[in-house]
Design a protein around this motif. Structure first.
Motif, PDB file in Angstrom:
ATOM      1  N   UNK A  64       0.842  -1.205   0.000  1.00 18.06           N
ATOM      2  CA  UNK A  64       0.000   0.000   0.000  1.00 18.06           C
ATOM      3  C   UNK A  64       0.870   1.245   0.000  1.00 18.06           C
ATOM      4  N   UNK A  65       1.969   1.206   0.770  1.00 22.93           N
ATOM      5  CA  UNK A  65       2.866   2.358   0.858  1.00 22.93           C
ATOM      6  C   UNK A  65       3.621   2.614  -0.441  1.00 22.93           C
ATOM      7  N   UNK A  66       3.625   1.633  -1.330  1.00 32.04           N
ATOM      8  CA  UNK A  66       4.326   1.798  -2.614  1.00 32.04           C
ATOM      9  C   UNK A  66       3.392   2.225  -3.738  1.00 32.04           C
ATOM     10  N   UNK A  67       2.143   2.564  -3.385  1.00 31.78           N
ATOM     11  CA  UNK A  67       1.160   2.908  -4.419  1.00 31.78           C
ATOM     12  C   UNK A  67       1.641   4.050  -5.299  1.00 31.78           C
ATOM     13  N   UNK A  68       2.120   5.122  -4.674  1.00 31.70           N
ATOM     14  CA  UNK A  68       2.628   6.269  -5.424  1.00 31.70           C
ATOM     15  C   UNK A  68       3.633   7.016  -4.561  1.00 31.70           C
ATOM     16  N   UNK A  69       4.159   8.109  -5.101  1.00 32.20           N
ATOM     17  CA  UNK A  69       5.208   8.857  -4.409  1.00 32.20           C
ATOM     18  C   UNK A  69       4.712   9.511  -3.128  1.00 32.20           C
ATOM     19  N   UNK A  70       3.405   9.732  -3.022  1.00 27.74           N
ATOM     20  CA  UNK A  70       2.850  10.420  -1.852  1.00 27.74           C
ATOM     21  C   UNK A  70       2.342   9.452  -0.784  1.00 27.74           C
ATOM     22  N   UNK A  71       2.414   8.147  -1.055  1.00 26.43           N
ATOM     23  CA  UNK A  71       1.763   7.170  -0.181  1.00 26.43           C
ATOM     24  C   UNK A  71       2.309   7.175   1.245  1.00 26.43           C
ATOM     25  N   UNK A  72       3.617   7.406   1.413  1.00 29.46           N
ATOM     26  CA  UNK A  72       4.179   7.387   2.758  1.00 29.46           C
ATOM     27  C   UNK A  72       3.758   8.606   3.558  1.00 29.46           C
ATOM     28  N   UNK A  73       3.780   9.781   2.945  1.00 33.83           N
ATOM     29  CA  UNK A  73       3.402  11.002   3.659  1.00 33.83           C
ATOM     30  C   UNK A  73       1.893  11.221   3.671  1.00 33.83           C
ATOM     31  N   UNK A  74       1.212  10.738   2.651  1.00 30.87           N
ATOM     32  CA  UNK A  74      -0.242  10.878   2.551  1.00 30.87           C
ATOM     33  C   UNK A  74      -0.833   9.522   2.167  1.00 30.87           C
ATOM     34  N   UNK A  75      -0.981   8.616   3.141  1.00 30.88           N
ATOM     35  CA  UNK A  75      -1.430   7.252   2.839  1.00 30.88           C
ATOM     36  C   UNK A  75      -2.797   7.235   2.167  1.00 30.88           C
ATOM     37  N   UNK A  76      -2.970   6.371   1.168  1.00 29.89           N
ATOM     38  CA  UNK A  76      -4.280   6.253   0.518  1.00 29.89           C
ATOM     39  C   UNK A  76      -5.255   5.504   1.414  1.00 29.89           C
ATOM     40  N   UNK A  77      -6.549   5.727   1.263  1.00 35.48           N
ATOM     41  CA  UNK A  77      -7.520   4.899   1.996  1.00 35.48           C
ATOM     42  C   UNK A  77      -7.385   3.460   1.514  1.00 35.48           C
ATOM     43  N   UNK A  78      -7.304   2.515   2.465  1.00 35.59           N
ATOM     44  CA  UNK A  78      -6.993   1.143   2.064  1.00 35.59           C
ATOM     45  C   UNK A  78      -7.649   0.120   2.996  1.00 35.59           C
ATOM     46  N   UNK A  79      -7.781  -1.093   2.483  1.00 36.41           N
ATOM     47  CA  UNK A  79      -8.268  -2.239   3.228  1.00 36.41           C
ATOM     48  C   UNK A  79      -7.429  -3.455   2.842  1.00 36.41           C
ATOM     49  N   UNK A  80      -7.285  -4.385   3.802  1.00 33.75           N
ATOM     50  CA  UNK A  80      -6.650  -5.667   3.523  1.00 33.75           C
ATOM     51  C   UNK A  80      -7.694  -6.757   3.737  1.00 33.75           C
ATOM     52  N   UNK A  81      -7.793  -7.670   2.786  1.00 36.52           N
ATOM     53  CA  UNK A  81      -8.701  -8.817   2.900  1.00 36.52           C
ATOM     54  C   UNK A  81      -7.840 -10.068   2.921  1.00 36.52           C
ATOM     55  N   UNK A  82      -7.867 -10.791   4.042  1.00 36.72           N
ATOM     56  CA  UNK A  82      -6.998 -11.956   4.218  1.00 36.72           C
ATOM     57  C   UNK A  82      -7.832 -13.226   4.266  1.00 36.72           C
ATOM     58  N   UNK A  83      -7.519 -14.179   3.377  1.00 33.12           N
ATOM     59  CA  UNK A  83      -8.241 -15.451   3.294  1.00 33.12           C
ATOM     60  C   UNK A  83      -7.307 -16.561   3.725  1.00 33.12           C
ATOM     61  N   UNK A  84      -7.685 -17.288   4.787  1.00 32.20           N
ATOM     62  CA  UNK A  84      -6.781 -18.286   5.342  1.00 32.20           C
ATOM     63  C   UNK A  84      -7.563 -19.283   6.201  1.00 32.20           C
ATOM     64  N   UNK A  85      -6.865 -20.379   6.599  1.00 32.05           N
ATOM     65  CA  UNK A  85      -7.453 -21.288   7.586  1.00 32.05           C
ATOM     66  C   UNK A  85      -6.844 -21.047   8.966  1.00 32.05           C
ATOM     67  N   UNK A  86      -6.035 -19.963   9.073  1.00 30.12           N
ATOM     68  CA  UNK A  86      -5.484 -19.573  10.367  1.00 30.12           C
ATOM     69  C   UNK A  86      -4.274 -20.393  10.759  1.00 30.12           C
ATOM     70  N   UNK A  87      -3.786 -20.130  11.967  1.00 31.39           N
ATOM     71  CA  UNK A  87      -2.639 -20.876  12.461  1.00 31.39           C
ATOM     72  C   UNK A  87      -1.333 -20.279  11.985  1.00 31.39           C
ATOM     73  N   UNK A  88      -0.830 -19.252  12.676  1.00 31.89           N
ATOM     74  CA  UNK A  88       0.419 -18.595  12.290  1.00 31.89           C
ATOM     75  C   UNK A  88       1.598 -19.457  12.718  1.00 31.89           C
TER      76      UNK A  88
END
Length: 315
Positions: free
Chosen positions: A176-200
Motif C-alpha cells: 500500500x505504501x508503494x502505491x505512489x510517491x505520496x503514499x508514505x506522507x499521505x497514505x491512501x484509503x486502504x483495506x486488507x482482505x486476508x483469506x486463510x485457515x489460520x494458524x500462524x
C-alpha cells in the motif's frame, strides 16, 4: 517533449524556406514600387497600406504548417492525470493445510474462487493488489486498476508449506505504501482482505502485524476456511489441520476489520462499501498529436478568415 517519429521534423526546413521566400518577396515589391514612382507621388496615388494586417494571414498560415509538421512527428509529453488512490490488498493463504477437503472441493479452491469474485466485484476505479503467503509473504501483483491481472494471478497460485499471517499483513502494508510517491506522507484509503485457515506458524507474530495495521489506519478483514476436523495428506501421512478461526477473528477485531466464515463470505463486499474515494495525481507520457493537429487547424482557419475579412481573398 519527445517525438515518436522525429524524422518528420526535417520538414520544418521547408517552413523556414517559405518564411525566407516571403520576406524576400516583400522586399522586392518595395524596391519595384520605389523604382517606378517618386516618393511624394507614391504617397498620393497609392491607398494607405493595411500595415501588420497585410502579413498576419501569411504568418498565421506558416505557423499552421510548422505546427502541423510537429503533429506529424507524433509528439509525446508528460501529462498530469488524476488517479484514484483507494486501495484493496487481497492476501491469500497458499500453505499446504489449505488442501484440506473439509470444505469442498478443498479450502484452497474455495478461497481462490471467493478472492476472484471479490476482485471482479470491486469498483473498477479502485486499485487492487495480491499478496500470497505461506512460509513467507510475496507481492504477486502490486496495487493497480488492472483487476484482470490480479484475477489471473489468483488462478496461477500454487501451495507450499507453513503459514505466515503476520508477514502477509506487513507485506500488504508495504504494498500500500508503494502505491505512489505520496503514499508514505499521505497514505491512501486502504483495506486488507486476508483469506486463510489460520494458524500462524512462521514469520512475525499476528499481534505485531495487527499493531502495524492499526497504526497505519488499515483495517484487516479476514475469512476463515475449514473446520476443526480438517486433515491433509502430506508424504503419505494424514495430518490434522484444524482451522484457527480464533486468531483470524482476533486480527479482524484488533484492526477494526470484519471477520467472516467460508459460509458467509458472500457478505465480503461490505469490506469496501465504506472505502472513501481519494483522487491523487500522477504524471504519464501521453501522445498529444491530436491536440497539436487541432492547434494547426485553428491557425490555418484563422489565417483564411482574416484574409477573407480584410482582403476578400485567401492567403
Amino acid at each position: 517533449m519527445r517525438f515518436e517519429q522525429p524524422a518528420w521534423l526535417w520538414l520544418l526546413l521547408v517552413a523556414v524556406a517559405l518564411v525566407i521566400a516571403y520576406v524576400i518577396a516583400q522586399k522586392r515589391r518595395s524596391q519595384y514600387a520605389v523604382r517606378f514612382a517618386t516618393l511624394p507621388m507614391l504617397a498620393k496615388v497609392t491607398p494607405k497600406r493595411p500595415g501588420w494586417r497585410r502579413h498576419a494571414p501569411a504568418f498565421a498560415f506558416l505557423a499552421a504548417i510548422i505546427v502541423l509538421t510537429i503533429a506529424i512527428a507524433r509528439p509525446v509529453a508528460d501529462v498530469r492525470v488524476p488517479r484514484e488512490r483507494a486501495t484493496v490488498i487481497v492476501a491469500l493463504d497458499v500453505s499446504n493445510s489449505m488442501a484440506a477437503t473439509d470444505v469442498e472441493p478443498n479450502r484452497f479452491e474455495v478461497a481462490k474462487q471467493a478472492a476472484t469474485e471479490f476482485v471482479e466485484n470491486l469498483p473498477e476505479q479502485f486499485n487492487v493488489g495480491l499478496v500470497s503467503f505461506a512460509r513467507t509473504a510475496t507481492v504477486v501483483t502490486p496495487p493497480t486498476t488492472n483487476h484482470q491481472a490480479t484475477t489471473d494471478a489468483i488462478g496461477n497460485l500454487t501451495m507450499t508449506d507453513s503459514t505466515a499471517i503476520g508477514e502477509a499483513v506487513l507485506t500488504a502494508l508495504q504494498s500500500i505504501q508503494s502505491l505512489d510517491a505520496e503514499a508514505e506522507s499521505d497514505p491512501p484509503p486502504a483495506r486488507i482482505v486476508l483469506l486463510s485457515d489460520g494458524g500462524n506458524t512462521a514469520g512475525r507474530p499476528i499481534d505485531e502485524a495487527a499493531q502495524a495495521a492499526t497504526q497505519a489506519g488499515v483495517p484487516v478483514s479476514t475469512i476463515a476456511y475449514g473446520t476443526a476436523e480438517g486433515t491433509v495428506d502430506i508424504d503419505g501421512r494424514n495430518i490434522p489441520v484444524p482451522a484457527d478461526t480464533t486468531s483470524l477473528e482476533g486480527l479482524a477485531d484488533a484492526t477494526s476489520g470484519s471477520f467472516y466464515s467460508a459460509e458467509s463470505d458472500t457478505e465480503l463486499r461490505s469490506v469496501y462499501s465504506d472505502l472513501e474515494s481519494s483522487i491523487g495525481w500522477t504524471t504519464e507520457e501521453r501522445e498529444i498529436t491530436n491536440l497539436v493537429a487541432g492547434i494547426a487547424l485553428a491557425a490555418a482557419l484563422l489565417a483564411g478568415l482574416a484574409s477573407l475579412l480584410w482582403f476578400s481573398r485567401l492567403p
